[in-house]
Design a protein around this motif. Structure first.
Motif, mmCIF file in Angstrom:
data_model
loop_
_atom_site.group_PDB
_atom_site.id
_atom_site.type_symbol
_atom_site.label_atom_id
_atom_site.label_comp_id
_atom_site.label_asym_id
_atom_site.label_seq_id
_atom_site.Cartn_x
_atom_site.Cartn_y
_atom_site.Cartn_z
ATOM 1 N N THR A 58 1.015 -1.134 -0.027
ATOM 2 C CA THR A 58 0.061 -0.098 0.034
ATOM 3 C C THR A 58 0.794 1.377 0.018
ATOM 4 O O THR A 58 1.947 1.133 0.550
ATOM 5 N N VAL A 85 -7.032 2.950 1.394
ATOM 6 C CA VAL A 85 -7.345 1.680 1.809
ATOM 7 C C VAL A 85 -8.009 2.000 3.202
ATOM 8 O O VAL A 85 -8.524 0.736 4.103
ATOM 9 N N ARG A 101 -10.800 -1.032 0.570
ATOM 10 C CA ARG A 101 -10.233 -2.054 1.044
ATOM 11 C C ARG A 101 -10.604 -3.419 0.723
ATOM 12 O O ARG A 101 -9.840 -4.341 0.098
ATOM 13 N N SER A 143 1.506 -3.318 4.694
ATOM 14 C CA SER A 143 0.765 -2.281 5.049
ATOM 15 C C SER A 143 1.871 -1.014 5.210
ATOM 16 O O SER A 143 2.109 -0.859 6.405
ATOM 17 N N VAL A 175 -6.582 0.857 9.827
ATOM 18 C CA VAL A 175 -6.176 0.276 8.701
ATOM 19 C C VAL A 175 -5.349 -0.967 8.496
ATOM 20 O O VAL A 175 -5.768 -1.715 7.707
ATOM 21 N N HIS A 176 -4.192 -1.228 9.239
ATOM 22 C CA HIS A 176 -3.190 -2.307 9.374
ATOM 23 C C HIS A 176 -4.430 -3.539 10.041
ATOM 24 O O HIS A 176 -4.376 -4.628 9.079
ATOM 25 N N LEU A 188 -7.380 -4.268 7.189
ATOM 26 C CA LEU A 188 -6.578 -4.967 5.731
ATOM 27 C C LEU A 188 -6.359 -6.215 5.955
ATOM 28 O O LEU A 188 -6.763 -7.147 5.093
#
Length: 301
Positions: free
Chosen positions: A51, A103, A109, A128, A157-158, A161
């Motif tokens: 990403t 994302v 995502r 990520s 996000v981490h 994802l």
């Protein structure tokens, strides 16, 4: 009297400096371009998602993966940069697909994971690299909107994802979260930024423990860039007179790219190499760890 090692090196030097090997004093100097040694194809036929991969650390990681044989899906929230990076990465003989979108958005995502699986039917590596650098005040003066944005980008996000990709991961798949040295610097006007970065360390350990007993044997690690190595320092125009930021930017220009000097001084290259180690089978027994890279004075191992 010198030790055995120094004596040995002196003998070797004398041996190579025989008369027939010496160049004439007026011989012209030959300019050569140092080329990095080729990387092993440790990721041949594997599929990686990186990403925010069009500049700085993200690009260096994607480039190293491509050189090592990985097929890629790279993301960016900047459409104008994607096509050029895809063209550059495909010169390494791998398949590279661009994905435009942030994302942090749930639909984007999910679309990223579906897109990758549609193209390759597998996902072996996820790097990520999402981050946001917002103006911040003292911790108690932080606006809630700023806090929400930092929390979303540096933690959610981490986690989300990986949650979206979990069903498609392969045996021995590897996840690497890219963070920064901020957890070592919990002070000053960037304090709340730094605090939100610390959660990556705990998230890495918690997810590793949760995934270790699954048949797929998924590994989760993180890497922390040393002080001055974050993307906001090395991929954006430096302040006038700031030599530490100007030099790395200079060595990423066309004139110097690919030279040994650029390899040595650009910290994003070092970060990329350590990331590839954690993602490779060389680190099969490593999970739940945070790899801290030393940087300028305040960071430490």
């Amino acid at each position: 009297m010198g030790d055995a090692n120094s004596i040995s090196s002196n003998v070797e030097y004398i041996f190579h400096e025989t008369e027939h090997e010496k160049k004439p004093e007026n011989a012209p100097r030959i300019k050569t371009k140092a080329v990095p040694m080729p990387l092993e194809k440790k990721f041949l036929d594997k599929v990686a998602i990186v990403t925010e991969a069009t500049e700085g650390i993200g690009f260096s990681i994607a480039e190293r993966l491509a050189i090592s044989g990985a097929n890629l899906v790279i993301t960016s929230s900047k459409q104008e940069t994607l096509d050029g990076v895809v063209k550059e990465l495909t010169t390494h003989g791998v398949k590279v697909f661009p994905f435009f979108g942030n994302v942090a958005d749930a639909q984007k995502r999910k679309a990223l994971i579906d897109f990758t699986f549609q193209k390759f039917q597998r996902i072996d590596v996820i790097v990520s690299n999402a981050a946001v650098n917002l103006p911040t005040n003292a911790v108690l003066q932080t606006e809630e909107t700023t806090l929400n944005k930092l929390w979303e980008c540096h933690f959610k996000v981490h986690l989300l994802l990986l949650k979206a990709a979990k069903v498609h991961l392969q045996d021995r798949s590897s996840i690497v979260f890219v963070s920064s040295v901020a957890p070592e610097q919990l002070w000053g006007p960037r304090g709340i930024y730094n605090v939100t970065k610390t959660v990556v360390i705990g998230l890495t350990e918690a997810l590793a423990k949760e995934l270790k007993d699954l048949p797929s044997n998924v590994r989760v690690n993180s890497i922390i860039a040393g002080n001055g190595q974050e993307d906001n320092a090395i991929s954006k125009p430096s302040e006038k007179g700031n030599l530490f930021e100007f030099i790395p930017k200079l060595f990423r220009t066309k004139k110097y790219k690919g030279t040994k000097a650029a390899e040595a001084i650009d910290p994003s290259v070092t970060i990329a190499e350590r990331t590839l180690f954690l993602a490779s089978d060389d680190a099969l027994n490593i999970s739940g760890q945070t790899y801290v890279l030393p940087g300028r004075p305040t960071s430490r191992l």
